[in-house]
Design a protein around this motif. Sequence first.
Motif, PDB file in Angstrom:
ATOM      1  N   ARG A 188       0.833  -1.211   0.000  1.00 30.60           N
ATOM      2  CA  ARG A 188       0.000   0.000   0.000  1.00 30.60           C
ATOM      3  C   ARG A 188       0.861   1.251   0.000  1.00 30.60           C
ATOM      4  O   ARG A 188       0.544   2.224  -0.698  1.00 30.60           O
ATOM      5  N   ARG A 189       1.964   1.250   0.739  1.00 36.09           N
ATOM      6  CA  ARG A 189       2.857   2.411   0.747  1.00 36.09           C
ATOM      7  C   ARG A 189       3.503   2.606  -0.615  1.00 36.09           C
ATOM      8  O   ARG A 189       3.557   3.725  -1.140  1.00 36.09           O
ATOM      9  N   GLN A 190       3.987   1.525  -1.202  1.00 42.06           N
ATOM     10  CA  GLN A 190       4.621   1.622  -2.512  1.00 42.06           C
ATOM     11  C   GLN A 190       3.632   2.100  -3.575  1.00 42.06           C
ATOM     12  O   GLN A 190       3.976   2.876  -4.459  1.00 42.06           O
ATOM     13  N   ARG A 191       2.401   1.620  -3.478  1.00 46.13           N
ATOM     14  CA  ARG A 191       1.376   2.046  -4.436  1.00 46.13           C
ATOM     15  C   ARG A 191       1.129   3.541  -4.307  1.00 46.13           C
ATOM     16  O   ARG A 191       0.999   4.246  -5.312  1.00 46.13           O
ATOM     17  N   ARG A 192       1.037   4.046  -3.071  1.00 46.30           N
ATOM     18  CA  ARG A 192       0.848   5.488  -2.865  1.00 46.30           C
ATOM     19  C   ARG A 192       2.007   6.283  -3.458  1.00 46.30           C
ATOM     20  O   ARG A 192       1.808   7.349  -4.050  1.00 46.30           O
ATOM     21  N   LEU A 193       3.221   5.767  -3.280  1.00 51.76           N
ATOM     22  CA  LEU A 193       4.394   6.478  -3.782  1.00 51.76           C
ATOM     23  C   LEU A 193       4.457   6.477  -5.311  1.00 51.76           C
ATOM     24  O   LEU A 193       4.875   7.458  -5.931  1.00 51.76           O
TER      25      LEU A 193
ATOM     26  N   GLU B 251       2.161  10.402   4.379  1.00 55.22           N
ATOM     27  CA  GLU B 251       1.999  10.161   5.811  1.00 55.22           C
ATOM     28  C   GLU B 251       3.314  10.288   6.574  1.00 55.22           C
ATOM     29  O   GLU B 251       3.333  10.787   7.703  1.00 55.22           O
ATOM     30  N   THR B 252       4.410   9.846   5.973  1.00 56.48           N
ATOM     31  CA  THR B 252       5.683   9.817   6.708  1.00 56.48           C
ATOM     32  C   THR B 252       6.741  10.774   6.153  1.00 56.48           C
ATOM     33  O   THR B 252       7.726  11.055   6.841  1.00 56.48           O
ATOM     34  N   GLY B 253       6.542  11.252   4.916  1.00 58.46           N
ATOM     35  CA  GLY B 253       7.547  12.098   4.286  1.00 58.46           C
ATOM     36  C   GLY B 253       8.735  11.332   3.745  1.00 58.46           C
ATOM     37  O   GLY B 253       9.685  11.925   3.223  1.00 58.46           O
TER      38      GLY B 253
END
Length: 453
Positions: free
Chosen positions: A100-105, A245-247
Motif C-alpha cells: 500500500r505504501r509503494q502504491r501510494r508512492l 503520511e511519513t515524508g
Amino acid sequence: METIAPVGQPVPMFAGLPLLGNTLAFFRDPLKALLTLQRQQHRMVHLRIGGRHQYLVFSPEDSKHVLQENHRNYGRSPAFQVLKIFLGNGLLTSEGDFWRRQRRLAQPAFHRQKLAALMQTMVAETANWLDELKQADRQKSVNVSQAFMDVTMRIVCKTLFGSDVATQLDGLSLALDTLNYMANERLVSPIRFPLSWPTPGNRRFRRAGVLVDTFIYGLIHQRRQNLNDSGDDLLSMLLSTEDEETGERMSDLQLRDECVTLFAAGHETTAVSMAWTLDLLAQHPDVLARLRQESQQVLGDAKIPAPELFRSLTYTLQVVQESLRLYPPAWIMSRLALGDDHIGPYTIPAGATALVCPYLLHRDPASWSEPERFDPDRFAPGGEKEQLHSYAYLPFGGGPRLCIGNQFALMEMQILLAMLVRDFDIQPVQNPPVKPQPLITLRPNRPIRVILR
C-alpha cells in the motif's frame, strides 16, 4: 498430504490421476483444460495442481468477490515467489502495508497529466522504428514478435530512465529475456533446483541478474547525484515522490524493484499484445482497412504526429481492446486464501489458492456473443461491452491491484498501431496458425510473422 475439507456443499472436483491430481492435464495443455471446465457450467471447480488445492471461479461476480469485494482475505499465491526471484519486492509481488505504501508512492507517476508528458517520447521512438522497418527487405516476412520487443524496449528505456541508453539495450534485453525465461521454467517445472546450485541455468540466471542490477543501480546513483536536474521520466518521478503520511522516499532497493517490475511489464507484455494484434489484423483485412482510414484521417502524413491527436483514435482503441480480450497477457491470476471464504454454497478454505482466469472470462458465451470472433465493435460506444458486468473484461486485473500501468500500456499500443498501419499494409504468412502458449504471459507458441508492404 492432508486433505482440505470445505465446509458446506462440496465444490465439484475435476477428476484427475491418483497422487498427480490435475497436474498432468494442466502441464500438457492448460488452456484446453480450462475451456473444458468452463463448458461444464459449474460455478466453481476444485483442482489439485502441483500438490496444491486450487479453486477456479468462473463468473464475473465471483471474480469481483475475490479480487475486490473480499480482497483483504487474499494474498499473493506461492506462484509469486518465483517472480520475486528477479522482480524483487515491487508492486507486482509485494503485499500488505508495504504494498500500500509503494502504491501510494508510485501512483502520482502514472497520473494522466504525467503520462501525457511521455507521449512525445513514445511517438518519436515509434517514428524512428518505422524508418528502420522501411529499410528492410519488403519481399521477406517480418518477425513482428521480435520487432515489437525491440521498439517497446526503446520506449520503456526512454520513458522510465530518460537517458540515452541505446548502447546498452541489446545486453539489457537479452538479460531480461533470460530472467523471464528462467522464471517461466521454474514456474512450470515440477523439479526446481535451488538457485545456489551451480547448474548452467542458474549461472545464466545470476549473470543476467547482475547485469540488470548493475544497469539500474547505476542509473539510480547517477540520478541521485543530479537531483536538481529534474526530468519527466518515471525514474525522476519515483525519486522525488514522498509518502504523504511519513515524508519518506523510496530507498535504492525499492527503486530497483519498482524499476525492474515496470521494465519487465512495460516491455514484454506490450510487445506480446502488439504481435497478437498484428496476427489478428493480417487475418481480418476489413478491420485493417477501417483502422488505416482512421489513422490517415486523424494523424495526417506528419512523420511525428502531435501527441494530442492520438486521443481521437477511437477505433484504434477498440481494436487494441478486442485484441486484449482474445489474448490477455495476464491470462490467469492466483490468490492465496488467508482465511475461509464463502462464495454461494461453497467454501474456499484457508491455505487454498483461488484462481481467476481472464482468458475464460473473455471467452465466456454467457457474457460475449460469438466469443471466438474478432470484433472491435464490441467496444464501440453503446456496444456489447457496455452491457456486461464490469468484471467480464479484465485485461489488467481488477480491484485494488489493478495494473498501475494500464493507461501507459493502452496509450503505447494505440501509438504503435496507428503509426504502423498508416504506413504499412499487413498480410498473412501462409504458415500453420499460431497458438497461444500460456507461460507467465500469454505468448504465441512461435514467433508471429507477417508481410509488411
